[in-house]
Motif scaffolding. Structure first.
Motif, PDB file in Angstrom:
ATOM      1  N   MET A   1       0.870  -1.156  -0.002  1.00 32.82           N
ATOM      2  CA  MET A   1      -0.144  -0.142  -0.128  1.00 32.82           C
ATOM      3  C   MET A   1       1.024   1.168  -0.217  1.00 32.82           C
ATOM      4  O   MET A   1       1.899   1.623   0.805  1.00 32.82           O
ATOM      5  CB  MET A   1      -1.076  -0.081   1.256  1.00 32.82           C
ATOM      6  CG  MET A   1      -1.620   1.252   1.430  1.00 32.82           C
ATOM      7  SD  MET A   1      -2.795   1.276   2.948  1.00 32.82           S
ATOM      8  CE  MET A   1      -4.074  -0.006   2.602  1.00 32.82           C
ATOM      9  N   PRO A   2       0.715   2.154  -0.873  1.00 34.68           N
ATOM     10  CA  PRO A   2       1.558   3.518  -0.799  1.00 34.68           C
ATOM     11  C   PRO A   2       1.357   4.316   0.483  1.00 34.68           C
ATOM     12  O   PRO A   2       0.105   4.377   0.901  1.00 34.68           O
ATOM     13  CB  PRO A   2       0.727   4.157  -2.209  1.00 34.68           C
ATOM     14  CG  PRO A   2       0.026   3.298  -2.502  1.00 34.68           C
ATOM     15  CD  PRO A   2      -0.336   2.257  -1.833  1.00 34.68           C
ATOM     16  N   LYS A   3       2.370   4.934   0.911  1.00 26.30           N
ATOM     17  CA  LYS A   3       2.344   5.779   2.031  1.00 26.30           C
ATOM     18  C   LYS A   3       1.455   7.044   1.717  1.00 26.30           C
ATOM     19  O   LYS A   3       1.415   7.436   0.373  1.00 26.30           O
ATOM     20  CB  LYS A   3       3.683   5.934   2.314  1.00 26.30           C
ATOM     21  CG  LYS A   3       4.452   4.646   2.880  1.00 26.30           C
ATOM     22  CD  LYS A   3       5.489   5.084   3.685  1.00 26.30           C
ATOM     23  CE  LYS A   3       6.138   3.769   4.285  1.00 26.30           C
ATOM     24  NZ  LYS A   3       5.824   3.070   5.393  1.00 26.30           N
ATOM     25  N   GLY A  34       2.303   9.887  12.335  1.00 25.52           N
ATOM     26  CA  GLY A  34       3.095  10.675  11.493  1.00 25.52           C
ATOM     27  C   GLY A  34       4.547  10.793  11.955  1.00 25.52           C
ATOM     28  O   GLY A  34       4.741  10.691  12.962  1.00 25.52           O
ATOM     29  N   ARG A  35       5.196  10.916  10.975  1.00 20.44           N
ATOM     30  CA  ARG A  35       6.673  11.089  10.979  1.00 20.44           C
ATOM     31  C   ARG A  35       7.124  12.240  10.069  1.00 20.44           C
ATOM     32  O   ARG A  35       6.962  12.299   8.763  1.00 20.44           O
ATOM     33  CB  ARG A  35       7.284   9.639  10.508  1.00 20.44           C
ATOM     34  CG  ARG A  35       8.799   9.701  10.826  1.00 20.44           C
ATOM     35  CD  ARG A  35       9.266   8.296  10.494  1.00 20.44           C
ATOM     36  NE  ARG A  35       9.341   7.985   8.993  1.00 20.44           N
ATOM     37  CZ  ARG A  35      10.181   7.837   8.353  1.00 20.44           C
ATOM     38  NH1 ARG A  35      11.411   8.254   8.888  1.00 20.44           N
ATOM     39  NH2 ARG A  35      10.092   7.488   7.265  1.00 20.44           N
ATOM     40  N   GLU A  61       1.276   5.858   7.391  1.00 23.11           N
ATOM     41  CA  GLU A  61       1.224   4.537   6.651  1.00 23.11           C
ATOM     42  C   GLU A  61       0.549   4.476   5.272  1.00 23.11           C
ATOM     43  O   GLU A  61       0.573   3.663   4.578  1.00 23.11           O
ATOM     44  CB  GLU A  61       1.031   3.495   7.635  1.00 23.11           C
ATOM     45  CG  GLU A  61      -0.575   3.570   8.430  1.00 23.11           C
ATOM     46  CD  GLU A  61      -0.893   2.612   9.270  1.00 23.11           C
ATOM     47  OE1 GLU A  61      -1.938   2.110   9.144  1.00 23.11           O
ATOM     48  OE2 GLU A  61       0.024   2.419  10.010  1.00 23.11           O
ATOM     49  N   SER A  62      -0.536   5.362   5.136  1.00 20.37           N
ATOM     50  CA  SER A  62      -1.304   5.223   4.028  1.00 20.37           C
ATOM     51  C   SER A  62      -1.923   6.697   3.914  1.00 20.37           C
ATOM     52  O   SER A  62      -1.895   7.661   4.801  1.00 20.37           O
ATOM     53  CB  SER A  62      -2.726   4.449   4.384  1.00 20.37           C
ATOM     54  OG  SER A  62      -3.543   4.960   5.100  1.00 20.37           O
ATOM     55  N   VAL A  63      -2.289   6.960   2.805  1.00 28.69           N
ATOM     56  CA  VAL A  63      -3.118   8.389   2.293  1.00 28.69           C
ATOM     57  C   VAL A  63      -4.259   8.663   3.077  1.00 28.69           C
ATOM     58  O   VAL A  63      -4.634   9.761   3.687  1.00 28.69           O
ATOM     59  CB  VAL A  63      -3.384   8.556   0.754  1.00 28.69           C
ATOM     60  CG1 VAL A  63      -4.524   7.728   0.396  1.00 28.69           C
ATOM     61  CG2 VAL A  63      -3.593  10.015   0.664  1.00 28.69           C
ATOM     62  N   PHE A  96       4.287   9.725  -2.991  1.00 27.98           N
ATOM     63  CA  PHE A  96       5.250  10.876  -3.036  1.00 27.98           C
ATOM     64  C   PHE A  96       6.528  10.651  -2.370  1.00 27.98           C
ATOM     65  O   PHE A  96       6.355   9.596  -1.306  1.00 27.98           O
ATOM     66  CB  PHE A  96       4.576  11.950  -2.495  1.00 27.98           C
ATOM     67  CG  PHE A  96       5.954  13.032  -2.197  1.00 27.98           C
ATOM     68  CD1 PHE A  96       6.330  13.887  -3.372  1.00 27.98           C
ATOM     69  CD2 PHE A  96       6.437  13.206  -1.028  1.00 27.98           C
ATOM     70  CE1 PHE A  96       7.286  14.806  -2.863  1.00 27.98           C
ATOM     71  CE2 PHE A  96       7.288  13.926  -0.681  1.00 27.98           C
ATOM     72  CZ  PHE A  96       7.751  14.893  -1.797  1.00 27.98           C
ATOM     73  N   THR A  97       7.599  10.447  -3.035  1.00 23.81           N
ATOM     74  CA  THR A  97       8.816   9.924  -2.309  1.00 23.81           C
ATOM     75  C   THR A  97       9.742  11.234  -2.346  1.00 23.81           C
ATOM     76  O   THR A  97      10.267  11.685  -3.254  1.00 23.81           O
ATOM     77  CB  THR A  97       9.624   8.991  -3.253  1.00 23.81           C
ATOM     78  OG1 THR A  97       8.661   7.881  -3.198  1.00 23.81           O
ATOM     79  CG2 THR A  97      10.877   8.354  -2.542  1.00 23.81           C
TER      80      THR A  97
END
Length: 104
Positions: A1-3, A34-35, A61-63, A96-97
């Motif tokens: 799963m995308p972050k 959140g980080r 961990e997810s949108v 997004f990265t």
């Protein structure tokens, strides 16, 4: 799963007000996992504003978790402080990265 990511750009007019906002929003950030990945401060003077502009990237961990945090009662309680202290734009993104995290 995308972050999931929350990207905030802020032009700060009242540093004390932003400090109060940061204390409240930081507590709610931890509550939702959140980080903070990056804080980019630009101290150039912006015409007509306090000389403080920054971009913050927060990872979840997810949108859906990012959206839950932004909509939460605890974070919404902090928003009036931010609105009084800064001009802010918010993007909630998925997949997004940050460039610094990308292998070269």
């Amino acid at each position: 799963m995308p972050k999931g990511y929350v990207i905030l750009t802020e032009t700060i007019h009242d540093p004390a007000g932003m400090a109060a906002y940061s204390r409240l929003s930081g507590a709610s950030l931890a509550e939702y996992g959140g980080r903070v990945l990056a804080v980019d401060d630009d101290v150039d003077v912006i015409e007509g504003s306090w000389p403080g502009r920054r971009t913050i990237v927060i990872e979840y961990e997810s949108v859906e978790k990012a959206q839950d945090w932004y909509r939460s009662a605890s974070y919404q309680a902090a928003l009036p402080l931010r609105q009084a202290a800064a001009d802010c734009n918010v993007i909630i993104a998925s997949g997004f990265t940050p460039r610094a995290a990308t292998p070269r």
